[in-house]
Scaffold this active site. Structure first.
Site, PDB file in Angstrom:
ATOM      1  CG  HIS A  56      -1.999  -0.967   1.211  1.00  0.00           C
ATOM      2  ND1 HIS A  56      -3.027  -0.949   2.126  1.00  0.00           N
ATOM      3  CD2 HIS A  56      -2.268  -1.999   0.378  1.00  0.00           C
ATOM      4  CE1 HIS A  56      -3.868  -1.927   1.869  1.00  0.00           C
ATOM      5  NE2 HIS A  56      -3.423  -2.584   0.812  1.00  0.00           N
ATOM      6  CD  GLU A  58      -1.945   4.044   3.388  1.00  0.00           C
ATOM      7  OE1 GLU A  58      -1.669   3.469   2.308  1.00  0.00           O
ATOM      8  OE2 GLU A  58      -3.093   4.042   3.856  1.00  0.00           O
ATOM      9  CB  CYS A  86      -6.413  -0.762   5.366  1.00  0.00           C
ATOM     10  SG  CYS A  86      -4.684  -1.288   5.225  1.00  0.00           S
ATOM     11  CB  CYS A  89      -1.795   1.413   6.321  1.00  0.00           C
ATOM     12  SG  CYS A  89      -1.485   0.618   4.726  1.00  0.00           S
TER      13      CYS A  89
END
Length: 169
Positions: A56, A58, A86, A89
């Site tokens: 992701h 992040e 999410c 993260c």
């Protein structure tokens, strides 16, 4: 420059990173980490390209920041991301001791900064983050919505082409 103006400027940079993700065929989410008014690291979604569920925006940004600072503790930093993080993260942010999160669009399906669950301010954890939500939210949400609209149209066009191909053979 006020903090609100800085937040908007950094979010615009995150939106530009999200566009890079989209150019790579990824869901357009971008992130950057700031310390002392300097961009330390940046990232965008690479899940599809890297065949990695953890890639992701992040996570990629946090990994790059750790390398840049030569420390997994990202104290006194602010993470800017175009979409609410999410649970994965959010957990990484807590473990890295990110000081502040600024995000654009809320995620009503998997958001872990208050939409579905709030892992960033869970009292049982040994670290909580300051959270600012909704910075350039409409722009961030539209970037994602436009991406998924195009994806649906492409799938529809592909199905139609396959159907027509079957009729002409």
């Amino acid at each position: 420059m006020s903090q609100q103006q800085k937040d908007m400027e950094y979010m615009r940079q995150a939106i530009a990173l999200a566009a890079k993700a989209e150019q790579a065929g990824e869901v357009p989410v971008g992130a950057l980490l700031v310390k002392d008014d300097q961009v330390i690291a940046q990232g965008f979604n690479l899940n599809i390209c890297q065949h990695d569920a953890s890639a992701h925006a992040e996570m990629n940004c946090i990994r790059a920041a750790g390398q840049e600072l030569e420390n997994y503790r990202l104290l006194d930093t602010t993470l800017y991301v175009t979409l609410e993080p999410c649970a994965m993260c959010a957990g990484a942010m807590v473990h890295a001791r990110v000081g502040r999160l600024v995000y654009g669009a809320s995620d009503p399906k998997t958001g872990a900064a208050g939409s579905v669950i709030d892992l960033l301010n869970f009292d049982a954890f040994n670290h909580q983050l300051d959270v600012t939500s909704g910075v350039l939210a409409e722009e961030c949400a539209e970037q994602l919505s436009a991406f998924f609209r195009r994806r649906r149209q492409e799938k529809k066009a592909l199905k139609l082409a396959e159907k027509q191909q079957g009729l002409t053979e």
